[in-house]
Design a protein around this motif. Structure first.
Motif, PDB file in Angstrom:
ATOM      1  N   PRO A 261       0.804  -1.234   0.000  1.00  0.00           N
ATOM      2  CA  PRO A 261       0.000   0.000   0.000  1.00  0.00           C
ATOM      3  C   PRO A 261       0.832   1.278   0.000  1.00  0.00           C
ATOM      4  O   PRO A 261       0.430   2.282  -0.588  1.00  0.00           O
TER       5      PRO A 261
ATOM      6  N   ALA B 235       0.605   4.005  -2.857  1.00  0.00           N
ATOM      7  CA  ALA B 235       0.261   5.379  -2.465  1.00  0.00           C
ATOM      8  C   ALA B 235       1.253   6.371  -3.064  1.00  0.00           C
ATOM      9  O   ALA B 235       0.857   7.439  -3.557  1.00  0.00           O
TER      10      ALA B 235
ATOM     11  N   LEU C  98      -5.229   5.312   0.981  1.00  0.00           N
ATOM     12  CA  LEU C  98      -4.448   4.081   0.916  1.00  0.00           C
ATOM     13  C   LEU C  98      -3.305   4.095   1.925  1.00  0.00           C
ATOM     14  O   LEU C  98      -2.991   3.071   2.527  1.00  0.00           O
TER      15      LEU C  98
END
Length: 108
Positions: free
Chosen positions: A36, A40, A99
């Motif tokens: 993540p 991101a 995120l």
């Protein structure tokens, strides 16, 4: 179904081109719990790229009406889901923040 006008589909393609290698690379290097964060970061880069490209593509251009000769501004409309391309960049930045928060919550 994806709805776009003009070159608006480029916003989606740019996002995929940034996020796919970032996600796969981070997973290979650091493991799946850090994916993540890589995505991101890629969404931030994609958001900035889409914003700058949208600003350039949707800028009004001066011209002249072919029949009357009067000056007019020709406006381009490059949209993705009825949102102008430059504003899709802000949506991507917001998604990157969400995120990032989700990644932190998952690790904790």
């Amino acid at each position: 179904m994806i709805i776009w006008r003009g070159w608006g589909i480029l916003a989606l393609l740019i996002t995929v081109l940034f996020c796919l290698p970032a996600g796969l690379g981070i997973e290979a290097l650091l493991g799946s719990e850090f994916v993540p964060f890589g995505i991101a970061a890629a969404l931030v880069l994609a958001g900035v790229s889409v914003f700058l490209l949208g600003q350039r593509l949707n800028a009004p251009r001066p011209g002249y009406h072919p029949q009357t000769g009067q000056p007019v501004l020709y406006r381009n409309q490059h949209t993705l889901f009825f949102v102008p391309m430059q504003y899709v960049g802000f949506v991507l930045l917001g998604a990157s923040v969400l995120l990032l928060v989700a990644g932190v919550v998952t690790i904790l």
